[in-house]
Design a protein around this motif. Structure first.
Motif, PDB file in Angstrom:
ATOM      1  N   SER A 187       0.803  -1.229   0.000  1.00  0.00           N
ATOM      2  CA  SER A 187       0.000   0.000   0.000  1.00  0.00           C
ATOM      3  C   SER A 187       0.834   1.276   0.000  1.00  0.00           C
ATOM      4  O   SER A 187       0.335   2.340  -0.363  1.00  0.00           O
ATOM      5  CB  SER A 187      -0.951   0.010   1.206  1.00  0.00           C
ATOM      6  OG  SER A 187      -0.228  -0.082   2.412  1.00  0.00           O
ATOM      7  N   ARG A 188       2.109   1.205   0.360  1.00  0.00           N
ATOM      8  CA  ARG A 188       2.901   2.437   0.464  1.00  0.00           C
ATOM      9  C   ARG A 188       3.244   3.050  -0.888  1.00  0.00           C
ATOM     10  O   ARG A 188       3.603   4.227  -0.960  1.00  0.00           O
ATOM     11  CB  ARG A 188       4.185   2.200   1.270  1.00  0.00           C
ATOM     12  CG  ARG A 188       5.233   1.321   0.611  1.00  0.00           C
ATOM     13  CD  ARG A 188       6.487   1.223   1.472  1.00  0.00           C
ATOM     14  NE  ARG A 188       6.161   0.891   2.860  1.00  0.00           N
ATOM     15  CZ  ARG A 188       7.074   0.682   3.808  1.00  0.00           C
ATOM     16  NH1 ARG A 188       8.351   0.754   3.517  1.00  0.00           N
ATOM     17  NH2 ARG A 188       6.705   0.394   5.037  1.00  0.00           N
ATOM     18  N   ASN A 246       1.380   3.677  -3.895  1.00  0.00           N
ATOM     19  CA  ASN A 246       0.494   4.689  -4.488  1.00  0.00           C
ATOM     20  C   ASN A 246      -0.948   4.479  -4.019  1.00  0.00           C
ATOM     21  O   ASN A 246      -1.261   3.485  -3.352  1.00  0.00           O
ATOM     22  CB  ASN A 246       0.580   4.689  -6.022  1.00  0.00           C
ATOM     23  CG  ASN A 246       0.248   3.331  -6.626  1.00  0.00           C
ATOM     24  OD1 ASN A 246      -0.722   2.679  -6.222  1.00  0.00           O
ATOM     25  ND2 ASN A 246       1.039   2.890  -7.593  1.00  0.00           N
ATOM     26  N   SER A 247      -1.812   5.414  -4.383  1.00  0.00           N
ATOM     27  CA  SER A 247      -3.196   5.365  -3.895  1.00  0.00           C
ATOM     28  C   SER A 247      -3.987   4.199  -4.484  1.00  0.00           C
ATOM     29  O   SER A 247      -4.873   3.647  -3.825  1.00  0.00           O
ATOM     30  CB  SER A 247      -3.909   6.690  -4.199  1.00  0.00           C
ATOM     31  OG  SER A 247      -3.857   6.977  -5.574  1.00  0.00           O
ATOM     32  N   SER A 277      -3.054   1.151  -2.523  1.00  0.00           N
ATOM     33  CA  SER A 277      -3.609   1.339  -1.189  1.00  0.00           C
ATOM     34  C   SER A 277      -5.117   1.091  -1.187  1.00  0.00           C
ATOM     35  O   SER A 277      -5.658   0.456  -0.271  1.00  0.00           O
ATOM     36  CB  SER A 277      -3.314   2.769  -0.736  1.00  0.00           C
ATOM     37  OG  SER A 277      -3.223   2.847   0.653  1.00  0.00           O
ATOM     38  N   ASP A 303       0.779   3.936   6.081  1.00  0.00           N
ATOM     39  CA  ASP A 303       1.026   3.807   4.636  1.00  0.00           C
ATOM     40  C   ASP A 303      -0.268   3.927   3.826  1.00  0.00           C
ATOM     41  O   ASP A 303      -0.261   4.464   2.712  1.00  0.00           O
ATOM     42  CB  ASP A 303       1.698   2.466   4.324  1.00  0.00           C
ATOM     43  CG  ASP A 303       3.156   2.429   4.756  1.00  0.00           C
ATOM     44  OD1 ASP A 303       3.808   3.484   4.709  1.00  0.00           O
ATOM     45  OD2 ASP A 303       3.636   1.355   5.148  1.00  0.00           O
ATOM     46  N   LYS A 341      -1.621   7.864   3.907  1.00  0.00           N
ATOM     47  CA  LYS A 341      -0.818   8.988   3.406  1.00  0.00           C
ATOM     48  C   LYS A 341      -1.210   9.484   2.016  1.00  0.00           C
ATOM     49  O   LYS A 341      -0.904  10.623   1.656  1.00  0.00           O
ATOM     50  CB  LYS A 341       0.672   8.615   3.418  1.00  0.00           C
ATOM     51  CG  LYS A 341       1.097   7.607   2.353  1.00  0.00           C
ATOM     52  CD  LYS A 341       2.582   7.292   2.490  1.00  0.00           C
ATOM     53  CE  LYS A 341       3.043   6.339   1.404  1.00  0.00           C
ATOM     54  NZ  LYS A 341       4.473   6.001   1.553  1.00  0.00           N
ATOM     55  N   HIS A 342      -1.898   8.673   1.230  1.00  0.00           N
ATOM     56  CA  HIS A 342      -2.071   9.003  -0.181  1.00  0.00           C
ATOM     57  C   HIS A 342      -3.184  10.010  -0.480  1.00  0.00           C
ATOM     58  O   HIS A 342      -3.044  10.839  -1.371  1.00  0.00           O
ATOM     59  CB  HIS A 342      -2.327   7.726  -0.992  1.00  0.00           C
ATOM     60  CG  HIS A 342      -1.195   6.752  -0.929  1.00  0.00           C
ATOM     61  ND1 HIS A 342       0.021   6.997  -1.521  1.00  0.00           N
ATOM     62  CD2 HIS A 342      -1.097   5.528  -0.341  1.00  0.00           C
ATOM     63  CE1 HIS A 342       0.823   5.969  -1.298  1.00  0.00           C
ATOM     64  NE2 HIS A 342       0.177   5.069  -0.593  1.00  0.00           N
ATOM     65  N   SER A 343      -4.296   9.933   0.238  1.00  0.00           N
ATOM     66  CA  SER A 343      -5.428  10.807  -0.107  1.00  0.00           C
ATOM     67  C   SER A 343      -6.359  10.981   1.098  1.00  0.00           C
ATOM     68  O   SER A 343      -6.373  10.141   2.009  1.00  0.00           O
ATOM     69  CB  SER A 343      -6.228  10.212  -1.275  1.00  0.00           C
ATOM     70  OG  SER A 343      -6.932   9.048  -0.834  1.00  0.00           O
ATOM     71  N   GLN A 399      -0.154  11.345   9.083  1.00  0.00           N
ATOM     72  CA  GLN A 399      -0.638  11.062   7.730  1.00  0.00           C
ATOM     73  C   GLN A 399      -2.146  11.256   7.626  1.00  0.00           C
ATOM     74  O   GLN A 399      -2.661  11.585   6.554  1.00  0.00           O
ATOM     75  CB  GLN A 399      -0.264   9.628   7.310  1.00  0.00           C
ATOM     76  CG  GLN A 399       1.221   9.329   7.264  1.00  0.00           C
ATOM     77  CD  GLN A 399       1.970  10.107   6.205  1.00  0.00           C
ATOM     78  OE1 GLN A 399       1.418  10.927   5.486  1.00  0.00           O
ATOM     79  NE2 GLN A 399       3.265   9.873   6.097  1.00  0.00           N
TER      80      GLN A 399
END
Length: 399
Positions: free
Chosen positions: A115-116, A118-119, A122, A155, A158-160, A197
């Motif tokens: 998952s770390r 990219n979205s 994830s 993780d 953090k993306h969105s 995050q």
């Protein structure tokens, strides 16, 4: 090169369990070494064999198989995508419900490495149903499992904002907040990272983190003996402070500015960076908040960062923060000027070795615009070489 991968693959389906486990362990160590070997494991059609056996085997095999998936997935989004495509996520999520904490830990670790990247990856982990089980894992008594589960939630978050909201909806914040005072430094690092995050994305998410009563508890982390705990604690405060004047004021009221200033003064290097930026964000919001930084004696440690640090990006952050403190009124600008920081900023601006970002942040204009008196320029004009004198006059005449 000797064809070992093709020899190991059938051993994953051997009738002797210990041979299966040892073969998986060997493949995991090979894949862990570099991305070329990990790619060879994928191209060797080994992942379907692993996934096929995962749900039926004992805990030793499950741990070894999860290790292989982690070792493959860590290298690149493409290799992680190969794990998703072979149906491994569903099996890893089932392992999160295993009775053995070691199996849960191995599965959580693999999901974190996937998952770390990219979205999209994830989101695939979220869609497989991992988040509620990870939140259960951080409530388990085993410290190692808590650490890895908190890291994986970090993780994912953090993306969105949407992914962070999924973690929040599963009830993660309350459990993470309770662990801020845990004596285990490695767990505290991951807990603070996960909360950062979540908080970074929006005002609403930051407010939810604050409502979990992390202040003033989180300020104790700024005095921790572990540098990563300090750094992650300062990062969490920074991510909350950046959003609104109201959140910054809450931090000021809790004693957060003074605590961050003490932290900056007691450490060196990149550990200082989030604290420096936090002071800049607080000061940027309003005249009163900027004055709170000045009254708390925030300017001297920021000036010290300009002199003591060797990395341009840290110096640039300190110069930017000083600019935010001094930009509001003549009184604010004077507080920066009398700290005798202007010659240091000018020297950085003139230094051809300084990065473009540092030169931009070190420009005097934002402070000089508010300096409505000549005494602020005295330290610059005293015995200055002609080229520097010319530059000072040029800057001032623009204003």
């Amino acid at each position: 090169n000797s064809g070992v991968l093709s020899l190991l693959r059938p051993l994953l389906l051997d009738v002797v369990p210990t041979i299966q486990q040892t073969a998986a362990l060997a493949l995991g160590r090979l894949a862990n070494y570099n991305d070329a070997l990990a790619e060879a494991v994928v191209k060797g059609n080994i992942l379907p064999h692993l996934v096929y056996s995962l749900s039926e085997q004992n805990r030793f095999y499950k741990k070894a198989a999860a290790f292989v998936l982690r070792a493959v997935g860590k290298h690149s989004p493409q290799l992680a995508q190969a794990i998703v495509q072979c149906g491994a996520l569903e099996m890893l999520v089932i392992c999160l419900e295993d009775f053995d904490p070691g199996v849960k830990e191995a599965a959580s670790w693999a999901l974190g490495y996937i998952s770390r990247h990219n979205s999209e990856l994830s989101q695939a982990v979220v869609d497989a149903g991992a988040v509620p089980l990870l939140v259960l894992c951080i409530q388990e008594p085993e410290i190692a499992l808590k650490r890895i589960a908190a890291s994986t939630l970090s993780d994912i978050s953090k993306h969105s904002p949407e992914l962070a909201q999924t973690v929040v909806d599963a009830g993660a914040i309350a459990h993470l907040a309770q662990m801020i005072l845990n004596p285990d430094a490695k767990l505290k690092r991951q807990v603070l990272s996960a909360l950062s995050q979540i908080a970074k994305h929006s005002v609403d998410l930051a407010e939810l983190v604050v409502e979990a009563e992390i202040f003033p508890v989180v300020l104790t982390c700024l005095k921790d003996s572990d540098e990563y705990v300090k750094k992650n604690g300062a990062t969490l405060i920074r991510e909350i402070a950046k959003h609104t004047p109201e959140l910054s004021q809450l931090i000021v009221n809790a004693g957060g500015v003074a605590a961050v200033i003490d932290c900056i003064g007691s450490c060196r290097g990149t550990v200082r960076l989030p604290g420096i930026m936090m002071l800049g964000y607080v000061a940027a919001h309003s005249e009163n908040l900027s004055m709170a930084v000045i009254v708390s004696k925030g300017i001297p440690p920021l000036c010290a960062c300009l002199i003591e640090e060797h990395e341009d990006h840290i110096k640039a952050a300190a110069a930017w923060a000083l600019g935010q403190v001094g930009r509001h009124t003549p009184e604010h600008a004077r507080a920066v000027a009398v700290a005798n920081v202007l010659p240091t900023l000018l020297a950085m601006y003139m230094d051809i070795r300084s990065s473009e970002d540092l030169q931009m942040k070190a420009t005097l204009k934002s402070i000089l615009q508010k300096c409505m008196y000549l005494p602020a320029l005295e330290p610059l004009l005293h015995d200055a070489p002609p080229n520097i004198m010319k530059h000072i006059v040029g800057q001032f005449s623009k204003v």
